[in-house]
Enzyme design. Structure first.
Site, short mmCIF file in Angstrom:
data_model
loop_
_atom_site.label_atom_id
_atom_site.label_comp_id
_atom_site.label_asym_id
_atom_site.label_seq_id
_atom_site.Cartn_x
_atom_site.Cartn_y
_atom_site.Cartn_z
CG HIS A 75 -15.71 51.05 -12.22
ND1 HIS A 75 -16.68 51.85 -12.65
CD2 HIS A 75 -15.22 51.32 -11.13
CE1 HIS A 75 -16.76 52.54 -11.66
NE2 HIS A 75 -15.80 52.26 -10.55
CG HIS A 120 -8.05 53.66 -9.26
ND1 HIS A 120 -8.75 54.27 -10.27
CD2 HIS A 120 -8.93 53.04 -8.54
CE1 HIS A 120 -10.10 54.24 -10.08
NE2 HIS A 120 -10.43 53.27 -8.69
CD GLU A 132 -14.69 49.11 -5.50
OE1 GLU A 132 -13.65 49.76 -5.71
OE2 GLU A 132 -15.84 49.59 -5.39
O1 G3P Z 1 -11.30 51.12 -4.34
C1 G3P Z 1 -11.08 52.69 -4.50
C2 G3P Z 1 -11.71 53.02 -5.81
O2 G3P Z 1 -11.79 52.09 -6.95
C3 G3P Z 1 -13.43 53.31 -5.36
O3 G3P Z 1 -14.01 53.54 -6.48
O4 G3P Z 1 -15.59 53.74 -8.43
O5 G3P Z 1 -13.01 53.82 -8.82
O6 G3P Z 1 -14.20 51.78 -8.00
P1 G3P Z 1 -14.32 53.08 -8.00
MG MG Z 2 -12.47 50.25 -7.34
#
Ligand code: G3P
Ligand code: MG
Length: 249
Positions: free
Chosen positions: A54, A12, A114
């Site tokens: 992010h 992640h 993403e």
């Molecule tokens: O894609 C999984 C996750 O990254 C989604 O939430 O807020 O960590 O981008 P976030």
């Molecule tokens: Mg994400």
């Protein structure tokens, strides 16, 4: 269409537990511990360059005041995205998407991009991202998984690059999820593993697509979700979660 093979665990924001999230250091940290795929967040600078970041606000990961959308790439590149995390990361930069993809390719990994647009830039972010990613990513590698919470970004991805799989990100259970999943031709359903109930998960499983759960850092939680039927996990500590889901308990 290439068949979709997604590993059990995806790092992640790189490997957020070991290096500043969404930096090249985080990608290298993930590669160094043997992670097969990483997930990163893509948004645009003021001058419409795709970068890996992010938050809408710069402060948490750079200490700077202001919004990403108000900073040009040149201004973004002056920021330090590593020192907030630890002294050994001082000088780490916010990467461009181009740098990120080249690093992922050099390290032999796969990637989940993403689309994380600043409000109002849902279509443009998808367009700029796919334009760059499709130019760089080789045909002989498994294509990136393109995901988003923003349906219009996924719709744009479907229009521009239907061959690349789309991950439908859900923050919480919504009544019309199936309609949207059909509409964007979702290849995976990406759910909040910390909120989902077993009943909700069973509904998603009936859809017949792989289910990916974010963000699971606790081995016990990963094992529980695995028993329930989750296929893959996003983890800040992907080595720990991989060990947990590969070991019989
Ligand atoms: O894609 C999984 C996750 O990254 C989604 O939430 O807020 O960590 O981008 P976030
Ligand atoms: Mg994400």
């Amino acid at each position: 269409m290439t068949s979709l093979v997604i590993p059990k665990v995806i790092g992640h924001r790189g490997a957020k537990a070991y290096a500043p999230e969404n930096t090249l250091a985080s990608i290298h940290a993930a590669a160094d511990i043997g992670v097969e795929w990483v997930e990163v967040d893509v948004k645009l600078t003021k001058d419409s360059v795709a970068i890996i970041f992010h938050d809408e606000e710069l402060e948490r990961c750079t200490g700077a005041q202001g919004l990403v959308k108000d900073f040009t790439l040149e201004q973004i590149r002056e920021l330090d995205a590593g020192s907030w995390y630890g002294e050994s990361f001082i000088g780490e930069k916010i990467p461009t998407l181009e740098e990120l993809l080249n690093t992922v390719l050099e390290r032999g990994m796969g990637v989940n991009l993403e689309i994380k647009p600043c409000p109002g830039r849902e279509v443009e972010t998808a367009e700029v991202m796919l334009d760059m990613a499709t130019r760089i990513w080789p045909d002989d590698r498994p294509p990136p998984l393109v995901s988003s919470f923003q349906h219009v970004s996924l719709e744009t991805a479907l229009d521009m690059m239907p061959e690349w799989p789309r991950g439908f990100l859900l923050e919480e259970h919504i009544g019309n999820w199936k309609e949207i999943a059909d509409y964007i031709k979702a290849a995976t359903i990406n759910i909040n593993g910390n909120k989902i109930t077993r009943e909700e998960l069973e509904e998603y499983m009936e859809y017949g697509k792989p289910i990916l759960a974010y963000t699971i850092n606790q081995p016990d939680k990963a094992r529980e979700l695995l028993r329930w039927g989750v296929d893959s996990f996003f983890a800040d500590n992907p080595d720990v979660i991989l060990e947990a889901v590969e070991t019989k308990h």
